[in-house]
Design a protein around this motif. Sequence first.
Motif, short mmCIF file in Angstrom:
data_model
loop_
_atom_site.label_atom_id
_atom_site.label_comp_id
_atom_site.label_asym_id
_atom_site.label_seq_id
_atom_site.Cartn_x
_atom_site.Cartn_y
_atom_site.Cartn_z
N PRO A 27 -19.78 -7.55 -36.40
CA PRO A 27 -19.75 -7.62 -37.92
C PRO A 27 -21.09 -7.84 -38.49
O PRO A 27 -22.02 -8.00 -37.96
N VAL A 28 -21.05 -7.15 -39.73
CA VAL A 28 -22.29 -6.90 -40.67
C VAL A 28 -21.92 -7.34 -41.97
O VAL A 28 -21.15 -7.46 -42.68
N SER A 29 -23.27 -7.76 -42.58
CA SER A 29 -23.34 -7.93 -44.04
C SER A 29 -24.46 -7.19 -44.79
O SER A 29 -25.49 -6.76 -43.89
N ALA A 30 -24.45 -6.58 -45.85
CA ALA A 30 -25.47 -5.96 -46.62
C ALA A 30 -26.63 -6.81 -46.57
O ALA A 30 -26.65 -7.92 -46.81
N ASN A 31 -27.86 -6.19 -46.13
CA ASN A 31 -29.01 -7.04 -45.67
C ASN A 31 -30.38 -5.90 -45.92
O ASN A 31 -30.80 -5.54 -45.06
N GLY A 32 -30.56 -5.83 -47.26
CA GLY A 32 -31.73 -5.05 -47.68
C GLY A 32 -31.51 -3.56 -46.97
O GLY A 32 -30.41 -2.94 -46.80
N ALA A 33 -32.59 -2.84 -46.39
CA ALA A 33 -32.28 -1.76 -45.61
C ALA A 33 -32.13 -1.81 -44.32
O ALA A 33 -31.59 -0.96 -43.32
N SER A 34 -31.93 -3.24 -43.78
CA SER A 34 -31.50 -3.34 -42.31
C SER A 34 -30.10 -3.04 -42.07
O SER A 34 -29.44 -2.42 -41.08
N VAL A 35 -29.29 -3.53 -43.15
CA VAL A 35 -27.76 -3.09 -43.11
C VAL A 35 -27.22 -2.62 -44.65
O VAL A 35 -27.58 -3.38 -45.65
N ILE A 36 -26.83 -1.52 -44.78
CA ILE A 36 -26.42 -0.71 -46.00
C ILE A 36 -24.91 -0.51 -46.00
O ILE A 36 -24.69 0.40 -45.13
N TYR A 46 -30.53 -1.21 -38.51
CA TYR A 46 -29.76 -1.66 -37.34
C TYR A 46 -28.71 -0.82 -36.86
O TYR A 46 -28.41 -0.63 -36.00
N PRO A 47 -27.69 -0.65 -38.04
CA PRO A 47 -26.40 0.12 -37.39
C PRO A 47 -27.09 1.58 -36.90
O PRO A 47 -26.42 2.03 -36.09
N ASP A 48 -27.82 2.17 -37.71
CA ASP A 48 -28.30 3.57 -37.12
C ASP A 48 -29.10 3.24 -35.74
O ASP A 48 -28.70 4.11 -34.88
N LEU A 49 -29.83 2.25 -35.39
CA LEU A 49 -30.53 2.07 -33.89
C LEU A 49 -29.36 1.67 -32.98
O LEU A 49 -29.21 2.36 -31.96
N LEU A 50 -28.15 1.02 -33.31
CA LEU A 50 -27.06 0.61 -32.31
C LEU A 50 -26.54 2.11 -31.87
O LEU A 50 -26.10 2.12 -31.03
N ARG A 51 -26.13 2.71 -33.20
CA ARG A 51 -25.57 4.08 -32.59
C ARG A 51 -26.29 4.85 -31.74
O ARG A 51 -25.81 5.53 -30.74
N GLY A 247 -38.25 2.51 -38.42
CA GLY A 247 -37.01 2.27 -39.19
C GLY A 247 -37.59 1.62 -40.72
O GLY A 247 -37.25 2.14 -41.80
N TYR A 248 -38.28 0.71 -40.63
CA TYR A 248 -38.72 -0.01 -41.83
C TYR A 248 -39.78 1.06 -42.43
O TYR A 248 -39.62 1.15 -43.63
N LEU A 249 -40.59 1.58 -41.70
CA LEU A 249 -41.60 2.61 -42.46
C LEU A 249 -40.86 3.63 -43.17
O LEU A 249 -41.17 4.17 -44.08
N HIS A 250 -39.55 4.08 -42.47
CA HIS A 250 -38.58 5.07 -43.15
C HIS A 250 -38.35 4.91 -44.47
O HIS A 250 -38.07 5.42 -45.56
N TYR A 251 -37.95 3.55 -45.03
CA TYR A 251 -37.25 2.88 -45.89
C TYR A 251 -38.13 2.43 -46.79
O TYR A 251 -38.00 2.04 -48.15
N PHE A 252 -39.47 2.06 -46.46
CA PHE A 252 -40.25 1.18 -47.47
C PHE A 252 -41.77 1.74 -47.36
O PHE A 252 -42.30 2.10 -46.36
#
Length: 264
Positions: A27-36, A46-51, A247-252
């Motif tokens: 289960p996920v919730s919208a969480n900045g760039a961590s979960v979109i 995180y979804p990208d990493l898990l996949r 991943g963070y550096l990709h988004y921010f």
Amino acid sequence: MKGLLLLAASLLAHNAIAGCTREVTVPVSANGASVIVDGQNIKGIYPDLLRAIGAKAGCQFAFTVVPRARQVAMFTSGSADVLAPASRTAARDKAGTFIPMINHRAMLISVNSGRAPITSAHDLLARRDLRVAVVRGFDYGEHYTALVDELGKQGRLFVEVDVIAVARLLHAGSADVTIMGPTLMAGAIRRDQRVHGLQEKLKAEAIAELPWQQSGAYISHKLKPEDQAALREALDKAGKSNQIMEGYLHYFRADVLNDSVRAR
């Protein structure tokens, strides 16, 4: 003989990726760039990493969107297999195994009004004119929980369902301060036109009671031991390779991360 060799090779290849015995619930919730969450599309760091790790480890993830508080409750009750992103807490350690991915810290975030700096929880509690908004289900440790509890007793606390709701309160002037990771706020603002322009008005302040913490993913104790082992190996390898930081550096921009996110 050739046929037997091909069969053996096929079985070896299958076993190399057969890491999980069943679908892993996340289960996920919208969480900045961590979960979109974009309609039915779930993406983000995180979804990208898990996949990505799932494809290599032989694990398939089933994502469902829920409010943050429910996401945490599902994990602690044993009805979810993975909790991510997550800070490490004693309560969550009882339900699962924590795999660190990055180091982060929550900060005080407010619209820059020229007020005197706040450097401690004591300062914030003393400033009874400042209204504080937080997200239900966020947990940055014992000092954070104690601070939020005291703010609630003072009658100056707004508890919202997600980050964008907090951003809207700040934008409207209905709340003065929030407590969370700056990247969460920046990611939410970027995706919601109703708070366009807010990011440039914000300032973030570090306080001693909210130190650097590990952040990452929890794997439920309810999973079969072999599934736990497969996920633990894959996530630990990803953590050591700093994939989340990438991943963070990709988004921010780096300046958004400087004071609040750093490699494991």
